[in-house]
Design a protein around this motif. Structure first.
Motif, PDB file in Angstrom:
ATOM      1  N   GLN B 309      58.726  48.726  40.510  1.00 14.81           N
ATOM      2  CA  GLN B 309      57.652  49.343  39.729  1.00 14.81           C
ATOM      3  C   GLN B 309      58.176  50.541  38.958  1.00 14.81           C
ATOM      4  OE1 GLN B 309      54.484  49.210  39.030  1.00 14.81           O
ATOM      5  NE2 GLN B 309      54.149  47.195  39.924  1.00 14.81           N
ATOM      6  N   PHE B 310      58.898  51.388  39.711  1.00 13.72           N
ATOM      7  CA  PHE B 310      59.461  52.612  39.148  1.00 13.72           C
ATOM      8  C   PHE B 310      60.306  52.282  37.923  1.00 13.72           C
ATOM      9  CE2 PHE B 310      63.440  55.100  39.179  1.00 13.72           C
ATOM     10  CZ  PHE B 310      62.924  56.336  38.833  1.00 13.72           C
ATOM     11  N   THR B 311      61.209  51.318  38.105  1.00 15.86           N
ATOM     12  CA  THR B 311      62.126  50.999  37.017  1.00 15.86           C
ATOM     13  C   THR B 311      61.396  50.465  35.801  1.00 15.86           C
ATOM     14  OG1 THR B 311      63.712  50.396  38.668  1.00 15.86           O
ATOM     15  CG2 THR B 311      64.201  49.726  36.432  1.00 15.86           C
ATOM     16  N   PHE B 312      60.559  49.476  36.038  1.00 13.93           N
ATOM     17  CA  PHE B 312      60.000  48.806  34.880  1.00 13.93           C
ATOM     18  C   PHE B 312      58.831  49.552  34.266  1.00 13.93           C
ATOM     19  CE2 PHE B 312      62.681  45.689  36.783  1.00 13.93           C
ATOM     20  CZ  PHE B 312      63.277  45.118  35.681  1.00 13.93           C
ATOM     21  N   THR B 313      58.176  50.402  35.070  1.00 17.52           N
ATOM     22  CA  THR B 313      57.077  51.170  34.487  1.00 17.52           C
ATOM     23  C   THR B 313      57.615  52.343  33.692  1.00 17.52           C
ATOM     24  OG1 THR B 313      55.884  50.656  36.497  1.00 17.52           O
ATOM     25  CG2 THR B 313      54.855  52.215  35.009  1.00 17.52           C
ATOM     26  N   PHE B 368      69.631  52.046  37.912  1.00 14.11           N
ATOM     27  CA  PHE B 368      70.743  52.683  38.614  1.00 14.11           C
ATOM     28  C   PHE B 368      70.301  53.945  39.334  1.00 14.11           C
ATOM     29  CE2 PHE B 368      74.133  50.607  35.788  1.00 14.11           C
ATOM     30  CZ  PHE B 368      74.270  49.585  36.694  1.00 14.11           C
ATOM     31  N   LEU B 369      69.379  54.646  38.740  1.00 14.34           N
ATOM     32  CA  LEU B 369      68.872  55.849  39.403  1.00 14.34           C
ATOM     33  C   LEU B 369      68.189  55.456  40.716  1.00 14.34           C
ATOM     34  CD1 LEU B 369      68.337  58.864  39.376  1.00 14.34           C
ATOM     35  CD2 LEU B 369      66.245  58.429  38.118  1.00 14.34           C
ATOM     36  N   GLY B 370      67.366  54.411  40.640  1.00 13.60           N
ATOM     37  CA  GLY B 370      66.681  53.937  41.843  1.00 13.60           C
ATOM     38  C   GLY B 370      67.670  53.489  42.908  1.00 13.60           C
ATOM     39  N   ILE B 371      68.679  52.756  42.476  1.00 12.02           N
ATOM     40  CA  ILE B 371      69.663  52.267  43.438  1.00 12.02           C
ATOM     41  C   ILE B 371      70.456  53.431  44.017  1.00 12.02           C
ATOM     42  CG2 ILE B 371      71.728  50.866  43.717  1.00 12.02           C
ATOM     43  CD1 ILE B 371      70.578  48.982  41.643  1.00 12.02           C
ATOM     44  N   ALA B 372      70.822  54.385  43.162  1.00 12.34           N
ATOM     45  CA  ALA B 372      71.570  55.553  43.648  1.00 12.34           C
ATOM     46  C   ALA B 372      70.755  56.288  44.708  1.00 12.34           C
ATOM     47  CB  ALA B 372      71.906  56.483  42.484  1.00 12.34           C
ATOM     48  N   LEU B 373      69.462  56.356  44.475  1.00 10.58           N
ATOM     49  CA  LEU B 373      68.572  57.019  45.426  1.00 10.58           C
ATOM     50  C   LEU B 373      68.598  56.302  46.784  1.00 10.58           C
ATOM     51  CD1 LEU B 373      66.531  59.380  44.929  1.00 10.58           C
ATOM     52  CD2 LEU B 373      64.759  57.647  44.913  1.00 10.58           C
ATOM     53  N   VAL B 406      67.116  43.038  41.697  1.00 10.93           N
ATOM     54  CA  VAL B 406      67.252  43.694  40.404  1.00 10.93           C
ATOM     55  C   VAL B 406      67.344  42.658  39.287  1.00 10.93           C
ATOM     56  CG1 VAL B 406      68.719  45.201  39.039  1.00 10.93           C
ATOM     57  CG2 VAL B 406      68.342  45.695  41.434  1.00 10.93           C
ATOM     58  N   SER B 407      67.980  41.527  39.571  1.00 14.22           N
ATOM     59  CA  SER B 407      68.140  40.501  38.545  1.00 14.22           C
ATOM     60  C   SER B 407      66.838  39.811  38.199  1.00 14.22           C
ATOM     61  CB  SER B 407      69.118  39.435  39.016  1.00 14.22           C
ATOM     62  OG  SER B 407      70.361  39.985  39.232  1.00 14.22           O
TER      63      SER B 407
END
Ligand code: GTP
Lengths: 76, 735
Positions: B309-313, B368-373, B406-407
């Motif tokens: 949600q975070f990424t795509f919103t 990437f930010l989400g994944i880094a988190l 992610v894909s």
């Protein structure tokens, strides 16, 4: 004192590793991470599908698959 | 003075944090030669001494098993850095020192950075730094990498080691009488014949022979076959002896004694625990909830959905800016440049193509930010832990889930960051299988194709269809992964043995650096290659142009239409008042002209190389129910799946089709005699499985370390997709 295969240990059970019965890459990885005879371990828990298993040793947490824990003998 | 300083240490010991604290922005990220292990370099000025800092991959040991370990060891041996700063997690001393002992045995000038002193303190561990240093005969500097505390003292000590110019005696650890005897015996021969002694200490070579280190064994055979054979035989003898007497192997004994050595050092009052040993640590308490049998999976699902949600919103807004910018750039270029090929090349080829790639940047950055988190906090390791059982069945690893999600595992992701997310996998075979199957997920660019066909043929069951398509993608990916692992990526599962790092609050700076590094990588990699490819694709769809006779034919048709209309009506659309409704005559004229234009576009497309390819493919593709129009659209989809719907639009003479508003195209397909639900299903299946878009292929090739795998994913996936579509179409037509 009873010898057990690590796989058979229950959650929160502690013991001391007595032998690692595997060589090759798996054996090396297990040993590199500090699972050597004489090390105290405690089963911290298992994943929702009962595999892998999380162990606590030397102040950190390690996870192993059940078929990898098969090679580790523990005295409890 | 100048000196090369290598940073070594266990994964999660804080290497990256120290590296960033030392070098700040003066860093350069590349790869170690021949492998896809990242190599970070930077500089640090210390009392007039310029230190060239190299970050080694994080490893637990220095055997030659994993790529990371080999890379780290080769660097130490070949490049001979003046000093290695070994970062040791003070809260986890015993295991971290295992690597230290190996460094010291190699005789590498070492300085220990005792990191995470704050964590150790909060756990009630007191470490006698002086004593540790004395017992290991190595300088030790306590630091807190996160705040930079102790960094100057550390570099002081490191500089002093560097000044000694490699005058170190290797550490000698006793491995029990059996092995020690064998080592001495081997050592004598090694020294006498100067066997590899120009690069390694003799005792270390003997130990590596006992550990059956493949790299050293191979090198030995090349250097002096007879001595190498003798050494191997000697090892064999000891092995048999150990197995008979103690039921163990030399390599196991060596590990035991190394840990024994470490324990004997720590026992001499180096560590004092002031708290109760059995005190449950905060991290364990969190784990009781987050990996709980029932709550764990539910929370995981929520976290993953949240990430998504975070990424795509949130990326939608900057994504809009990027799109608007490239749209504006395209318009501006159209306005400035004269009509003709150059304009077409710049606008349709370069700006659209490169814009298509760079347009992903905000999405990728947020992902990437989400994944880094998730990664920096330690949660990702828990996700891998919880899901490993499922993925193991298919020859994958628990960490594969990230790449899948992610894909587009939850429809609407993007395979480009997905393929890059597979980096967190440390097992090479599992990683490759993940890379190759993640593109089967339903990424955002495939959705318009599904939306179009579902709207045209299955309008009653939209939600159900979408759900089924998600299931199809997942099962396809997992089954193909299993097939790959049984055939071309065959091999035993890489041991799962993985550390669950304690939960930590990520730092803002760490997150930003992580995110930016990966995003920049993407821009550089995809940007260069894609530029070339978009130009080629543009050429395919443009050349050869329509013959003059045809162009004139359309020209005259347009003239005819205009001649029939009154001059007032022709003037109308160009009049200043754009807001006003056109009169009935004027809009009729506009439509007629548009119809001619789109017909011309269709004819031109069919005439182009791409069109001819599409037509030529018809002889095969009819098996799956595709005509030349669909073929062109699918060929265009090689560049980016977004193109499929718009190309179908052109091929069906609809002119510009906005993928978001494809109702007219859907109606057209639904009423077309050329189309039926079987064909729609066949096309949907083909779209799910066929070659990943070019950006993804480029990423696969880069991440897998070879173009071979990029080519493989294109051909294999297309063949698979075609097989499945033919199957679906033929069976569907029978029913
Ligand atoms: N409390 C505390 N946390 C630290 C310290 N140094 C590093 N960390 C944290 O430890 C975590 C791991 O640090 P990294 O620098 O990513 O570790 P690494 O060794 O580079 O790990 P890999 O990238 O896996 O090789 C991060 O969340 C850091 O913020 C420290 O001195 N104190």
């Amino acid at each position: 004192m009873r010898r057990l295969i690590m796989r058979q240990m229950t959650d929160n059970q502690s013991g001391t590793i007595s032998a690692i019965k595997v060589s090759g890459e798996l054996g090396r990885r297990i040993r590199d991470m500090g699972l050597v005879p004489g090390t105290e371990v405690m089963i911290q828990g298992r994943a929702p599908l009962y595999d892998p298993v999380a162990l606590r040793l030397k102040g950190f947490t390690l996870t192993l698959r059940n078929n990898e824990a098969e090679h580790i003998e523990v005295e409890v | 003075m100048e000196a090369t300083v290598a940073l070594g240490g266990n994964p999660n010991s804080g290497k990256t944090t120290l590296f960033n604290a030392l070098t700040g922005a003066r860093q350069h990220v590349g790869n170690y030669p021949g492998v896809t292990v990242e190599k970070k370099e930077g500089t640090y000025a210390h009392n007039g001494c310029k230190m060239h800092i190299v970050d080694l991959p994080g490893t637990y040991s220095l055997t030659a098993y994993s790529v990371e370990e080999r890379v780290a060891r080769d660097f130490l041996v070949m490049e001979k850095p003046e000093v290695v700063i070994d970062i040791v997690d003070a809260s986890n001393l015993e295991r971290n020192l295992y690597l230290t002992v190996q460094l010291l045995e190699m005789g590498i000038p070492t300085c220990i950075a005792l990191n995470m002193m704050d964590v150790a303190k909060s756990r009630g561990l007191e470490i006698d730094v002086e004593k540790l240093s004395a017992l290991l005969s190595v300088p030790v500097a306590p630091i807190i990498a996160r705040t930079g505390q102790g960094k100057r003292e550390l570099m002081d000590k490191a500089a002093r080691v560097a000044e000694k110019k490699g005058e170190t005696t290797p550490l000698v650890v006793s491995y029990g009488s059996d092995l020690d005897q064998a080592i001495l015996q081997m050592q004598r021969e090694i020294e006498e014949r100067r066997f590899l002694t120009d690069i390694h200490p003799s005792r270390w070579i003997a130990i590596k022979y006992l550990e059956k280190d493949e790299q050293i064994l191979a090198k030995g055979r090349e250097t002096n076959l007879s001595l190498a054979t003798w050494l191997e035989r000697t090892v064999e003898k000891v092995s048999v002896h150990l197995q008979q007497t103690l039921d163990t192997y030399p390599e196991a004994m060596i590990a035991d004694y190394r840990y024994g050595h470490i324990r004997s050092v720590l026992k001499q009052d180096v560590i004092r625990e002031t708290y109760d040993k059995d005190r449950v640590q905060t991290s364990d308490k969190i784990d009781k909830v987050l990996t709980n049998r029932f709550l764990g999976p539910i929370i995981m699902l929520l976290v993953l959905m949240g990430l998504y949600q975070f990424t795509f919103t949130y990326s939608e807004i900057p994504l809009g800016w990027f799109e608007a910018f490239f749209g504006w750039l395209g318009d501006a270029a159209s306005a400035i440049l004269p009509d003709g090929l150059l304009k077409s090349l710049i606008v349709s080829g370069i700006i659209d193509g490169v814009g298509g790639v760079l347009g992903f940047v905000p999405l990728i950055m947020f992902m990437f930010l989400g994944i880094a988190l998730l990664e920096d906090s330690g949660y990702l390791a828990r996700v891998a832990f919880m899901l490993d059982r499922v993925f193991m069945i298919f020859g994958l690893h628990g960490s594969s889930v990230m790449a899948y999600i992610v894909s587009g595992g939850i429809a609407g992701g993007c395979a480009v960051p997905g393929v890059m997310a597979a980096r967190t996998l440390r097992s090479p075979r599992e990683r490759l299988a993940t890379l190759l199957t993640a593109p089967f997920m339903n990424c955002g660019a495939k959705l318009p194709v599904f939306a179009l066909l579902i709207a045209a043929f299955f309008a009653e069951n939209e939600a159900l269809m979408m759900f089924i398509l998600t299931l199809v993608a997942w099962s396809g990916a997992l089954i193909v992964a299993k097939l790959l692992r049984l055939t071309i990526i065959r091999g035993e599962a890489t041991p799962f043995v993985m550390e669950l790092p304690p939960y930590r609050l990520p730092t803002f700076r760490g997150l930003m650096i992580h995110t930016w590094e990966r995003t920049w990588h993407y821009i550089k990699k995809a940007g260069t290659v894609i530029l070339g490819i978009s130009v080629i694709l543009w050429a395919l769809m443009t050349f050869p142009g329509l013959p003059d006779s045809e162009v004139q034919h359309f020209e005259s048709e347009r003239d005819l239409v205009e001649a029939a209309a009154s001059p007032a009506v022709i003037q109308e659309p160009e009049s200043a008042d754009k807001e006003a409704e056109l009169s009935a005559d004027a809009s009729a004229l506009k439509e007629k002209l548009a119809a001619i234009n789109t017909e011309e576009a269709e004819t031109a497309l069919r005439h182009s190389i791409a069109g001819r390819i599409g037509t030529a493919l018809e002889s095969v593709s009819y098996l799956a129910g595709f005509d030349w129009r669909t073929n062109i659209a699918l060929v265009g989809g090689f560049a980016a799946k977004e193109v499929v719907v718009s190309t179908l639009g052109t091929a069906y003479s609809l002119g510009e089709v906005d993928p978001e508003e494809n109702e007219s195209l859907a109606q057209r397909l639904a009423s077309s005699p050329n189309w039926n639900p079987q064909k729609a299903i066949s096309l949907i299946i083909f779209t799910i499985f066929y070659a990943p878009c070019l950006v993804t292929v480029v990423c696969i090739a880069k991440e897998a370390g070879s173009w071979k795998w990029g080519a493989f994913s294109m051909t294999f996936n297309t063949a698979l997709a075609f097989g499945l579509s033919v199957l679906a179409y033929q069976i569907g037509s029978l029913i």
